[in-house]
Design a protein around this motif. Sequence first.
Motif, PDB file in Angstrom:
ATOM      1  N   PRO A 121      37.769  58.617  38.823  1.00  0.00           N
ATOM      2  CA  PRO A 121      38.236  59.370  37.644  1.00  0.00           C
ATOM      3  C   PRO A 121      39.180  60.504  37.988  1.00  0.00           C
ATOM      4  O   PRO A 121      39.841  61.051  37.103  1.00  0.00           O
ATOM      5  CB  PRO A 121      36.940  59.904  37.024  1.00  0.00           C
ATOM      6  N   GLY A 122      39.260  60.883  39.284  1.00  0.00           N
ATOM      7  CA  GLY A 122      40.166  61.942  39.692  1.00  0.00           C
ATOM      8  C   GLY A 122      41.569  61.466  40.008  1.00  0.00           C
ATOM      9  O   GLY A 122      42.480  62.286  40.172  1.00  0.00           O
ATOM     10  N   ASN A 123      41.779  60.166  40.118  1.00  0.00           N
ATOM     11  CA  ASN A 123      43.109  59.656  40.436  1.00  0.00           C
ATOM     12  C   ASN A 123      44.075  59.888  39.286  1.00  0.00           C
ATOM     13  O   ASN A 123      43.692  59.843  38.111  1.00  0.00           O
ATOM     14  CB  ASN A 123      43.045  58.167  40.773  1.00  0.00           C
ATOM     15  N   ASP A 124      45.356  60.074  39.612  1.00  0.00           N
ATOM     16  CA  ASP A 124      46.346  60.420  38.597  1.00  0.00           C
ATOM     17  C   ASP A 124      46.865  59.223  37.809  1.00  0.00           C
ATOM     18  O   ASP A 124      47.113  59.329  36.599  1.00  0.00           O
ATOM     19  CB  ASP A 124      47.530  61.130  39.254  1.00  0.00           C
ATOM     20  N   MET A 125      47.065  58.092  38.465  1.00  0.00           N
ATOM     21  CA  MET A 125      47.711  56.965  37.802  1.00  0.00           C
ATOM     22  C   MET A 125      46.891  56.318  36.678  1.00  0.00           C
ATOM     23  O   MET A 125      47.466  55.835  35.700  1.00  0.00           O
ATOM     24  CB  MET A 125      48.104  55.909  38.843  1.00  0.00           C
ATOM     25  N   PRO A 126      45.564  56.256  36.755  1.00  0.00           N
ATOM     26  CA  PRO A 126      44.826  55.612  35.657  1.00  0.00           C
ATOM     27  C   PRO A 126      45.087  56.233  34.286  1.00  0.00           C
ATOM     28  O   PRO A 126      45.366  55.518  33.315  1.00  0.00           O
ATOM     29  CB  PRO A 126      43.373  55.761  36.083  1.00  0.00           C
ATOM     30  N   GLY A 127      44.998  57.562  34.184  1.00  0.00           N
ATOM     31  CA  GLY A 127      45.268  58.203  32.905  1.00  0.00           C
ATOM     32  C   GLY A 127      46.708  58.003  32.468  1.00  0.00           C
ATOM     33  O   GLY A 127      46.988  57.755  31.287  1.00  0.00           O
ATOM     34  N   LEU A 128      47.637  58.109  33.410  1.00  0.00           N
ATOM     35  CA  LEU A 128      49.040  57.890  33.092  1.00  0.00           C
ATOM     36  C   LEU A 128      49.255  56.487  32.545  1.00  0.00           C
ATOM     37  O   LEU A 128      49.966  56.296  31.543  1.00  0.00           O
ATOM     38  CB  LEU A 128      49.887  58.107  34.340  1.00  0.00           C
ATOM     39  N   MET A 129      48.628  55.490  33.174  1.00  0.00           N
ATOM     40  CA  MET A 129      48.811  54.111  32.719  1.00  0.00           C
ATOM     41  C   MET A 129      48.179  53.885  31.349  1.00  0.00           C
ATOM     42  O   MET A 129      48.665  53.074  30.547  1.00  0.00           O
ATOM     43  CB  MET A 129      48.235  53.137  33.753  1.00  0.00           C
ATOM     44  N   GLN A 130      47.101  54.589  31.055  1.00  0.00           N
ATOM     45  CA  GLN A 130      46.545  54.497  29.706  1.00  0.00           C
ATOM     46  C   GLN A 130      47.508  55.101  28.694  1.00  0.00           C
ATOM     47  O   GLN A 130      47.708  54.543  27.612  1.00  0.00           O
ATOM     48  CB  GLN A 130      45.205  55.213  29.654  1.00  0.00           C
ATOM     49  N   CYS A 131      48.088  56.240  29.021  1.00  0.00           N
ATOM     50  CA  CYS A 131      49.061  56.864  28.131  1.00  0.00           C
ATOM     51  C   CYS A 131      50.216  55.909  27.847  1.00  0.00           C
ATOM     52  O   CYS A 131      50.671  55.794  26.698  1.00  0.00           O
ATOM     53  CB  CYS A 131      49.573  58.155  28.752  1.00  0.00           C
ATOM     54  N   LEU A 132      50.693  55.203  28.870  1.00  0.00           N
ATOM     55  CA  LEU A 132      51.851  54.316  28.744  1.00  0.00           C
ATOM     56  C   LEU A 132      51.487  52.928  28.237  1.00  0.00           C
ATOM     57  O   LEU A 132      52.353  52.061  28.129  1.00  0.00           O
ATOM     58  CB  LEU A 132      52.554  54.203  30.098  1.00  0.00           C
ATOM     59  N   ASP A 133      50.212  52.708  27.922  1.00  0.00           N
ATOM     60  CA  ASP A 133      49.716  51.424  27.410  1.00  0.00           C
ATOM     61  C   ASP A 133      50.024  50.276  28.373  1.00  0.00           C
ATOM     62  O   ASP A 133      50.430  49.179  27.977  1.00  0.00           O
ATOM     63  CB  ASP A 133      50.318  51.120  26.033  1.00  0.00           C
ATOM     64  N   ALA A 134      49.813  50.535  29.664  1.00  0.00           N
ATOM     65  CA  ALA A 134      50.053  49.528  30.689  1.00  0.00           C
ATOM     66  C   ALA A 134      48.951  48.470  30.691  1.00  0.00           C
ATOM     67  O   ALA A 134      47.886  48.639  30.084  1.00  0.00           O
ATOM     68  CB  ALA A 134      50.117  50.196  32.062  1.00  0.00           C
ATOM     69  N   SER A 135      49.217  47.386  31.384  1.00  0.00           N
ATOM     70  CA  SER A 135      48.200  46.358  31.622  1.00  0.00           C
ATOM     71  C   SER A 135      48.177  46.026  33.102  1.00  0.00           C
ATOM     72  O   SER A 135      49.190  46.165  33.802  1.00  0.00           O
ATOM     73  CB  SER A 135      48.472  45.097  30.798  1.00  0.00           C
ATOM     74  N   PHE A 136      47.013  45.597  33.580  1.00  0.00           N
ATOM     75  CA  PHE A 136      46.817  45.285  34.992  1.00  0.00           C
ATOM     76  C   PHE A 136      46.629  43.784  35.157  1.00  0.00           C
ATOM     77  O   PHE A 136      45.818  43.176  34.458  1.00  0.00           O
ATOM     78  CB  PHE A 136      45.595  46.021  35.532  1.00  0.00           C
ATOM     79  N   THR A 137      47.358  43.197  36.098  1.00  0.00           N
ATOM     80  CA  THR A 137      47.226  41.774  36.395  1.00  0.00           C
ATOM     81  C   THR A 137      46.204  41.584  37.505  1.00  0.00           C
ATOM     82  O   THR A 137      46.315  42.181  38.577  1.00  0.00           O
ATOM     83  CB  THR A 137      48.574  41.177  36.821  1.00  0.00           C
ATOM     84  N   LEU A 138      45.204  40.755  37.228  1.00  0.00           N
ATOM     85  CA  LEU A 138      44.132  40.452  38.178  1.00  0.00           C
ATOM     86  C   LEU A 138      44.184  38.973  38.518  1.00  0.00           C
ATOM     87  O   LEU A 138      44.361  38.124  37.643  1.00  0.00           O
ATOM     88  CB  LEU A 138      42.772  40.790  37.581  1.00  0.00           C
ATOM     89  N   ILE A 139      44.011  38.660  39.804  1.00  0.00           N
ATOM     90  CA  ILE A 139      43.995  37.268  40.261  1.00  0.00           C
ATOM     91  C   ILE A 139      42.679  36.997  40.982  1.00  0.00           C
ATOM     92  O   ILE A 139      42.249  37.767  41.838  1.00  0.00           O
ATOM     93  CB  ILE A 139      45.178  36.971  41.191  1.00  0.00           C
ATOM     94  N   GLY A 140      42.051  35.886  40.610  1.00  0.00           N
ATOM     95  CA  GLY A 140      40.810  35.457  41.244  1.00  0.00           C
ATOM     96  C   GLY A 140      40.781  33.953  41.375  1.00  0.00           C
ATOM     97  O   GLY A 140      41.780  33.269  41.116  1.00  0.00           O
ATOM     98  N   ALA A 141      39.639  33.433  41.767  1.00  0.00           N
ATOM     99  CA  ALA A 141      39.508  31.992  41.969  1.00  0.00           C
ATOM    100  C   ALA A 141      39.749  31.212  40.681  1.00  0.00           C
ATOM    101  O   ALA A 141      40.187  30.052  40.718  1.00  0.00           O
ATOM    102  CB  ALA A 141      38.115  31.674  42.515  1.00  0.00           C
ATOM    103  N   ASP A 142      39.490  31.833  39.539  1.00  0.00           N
ATOM    104  CA  ASP A 142      39.665  31.159  38.250  1.00  0.00           C
ATOM    105  C   ASP A 142      41.050  31.358  37.662  1.00  0.00           C
ATOM    106  O   ASP A 142      41.309  30.949  36.522  1.00  0.00           O
ATOM    107  CB  ASP A 142      38.616  31.652  37.248  1.00  0.00           C
TER     108      ASP A 142
END
Length: 284
Positions: A121-142
């Motif tokens: 929760p102390g990292n800077d980028m998570p809140g910034l990315m929420q403000c900018l309405d970003a999305s995260f791409t996740l890759i797994g076996a499925d």
Amino acid sequence: MIPAAFEYYRPKDMAGVLAILEEHGDDARVMAGGHSLIPMMKLRMADVPHLIDLQDVGGLSEVTITDESIRLGAMITQTDIINHDGLKTAAPILQEAALQIADPQVRNMGTVGGNVANGDPGNDMPGLMQCLDASFTLIGADGERDVPAREFYEAAYMTARDDEEVLTAVTIPMPKGGYAYEKQKRKIGDYATAAAAVQIVKDGDTCIAASVAMTNLSDTPIFSEAAGAALVGTTLDDAAIKAAMDAMLDDIDPTEDNRGPIAFKKHVAGVILRRAIERAWSRA
């Protein structure tokens, strides 16, 4: 300050990463820059029998800018963001935030993917990315999936990423309007006592859209929909800014620690948010 024994892996492609994750399950962890994970391992706060380094995996260090969006590979460093001319023009808030992260040594190795993925929760980028309405791409076996930043964080160090998934990219809709990332910290290199990311769009003298997110004031970054809504339709007079500050204070849940008591943190949060709103408005 010596970690427990672990096996170290440096695969060349994502298939190799996923194979190790599938084989070892919860005993394996992926490392990007390592600035969060390695200290936790040294302090024995994290037991990682199998450590997977992403440094040699191709395709994770690219920046793609289109008219509609910005896509950052997970291994893009904070220094890469600061020095990228295209990002300076398209999304200067990214540079403004990156320059406030720790110090040059950390920024040279610290990555966007690592900063957003581990749920600190102390990292800077998570809140910034929420403000900018970003999305995260996740890759797994499925296969591959995208998770909105505003839905990714569940609790401190707990996210929507499954143990056998890897965060590979961050996609941001092209930012519009004015912006600001304001941060108060005790000393160079420290986490924020409070930080605010704000994006504002105006039409004439009226705010027509606003996005507000706060850092290190709860066990997750806080996207305050109510704070943004308090600004929309106003000329950002003092009453509107005060309403946004009050709405934000209702959303956060700070705890007392070595950065100060709860009342102090709430005060700092209000001051920092006001500064961010006023600066974003001046740039809109």
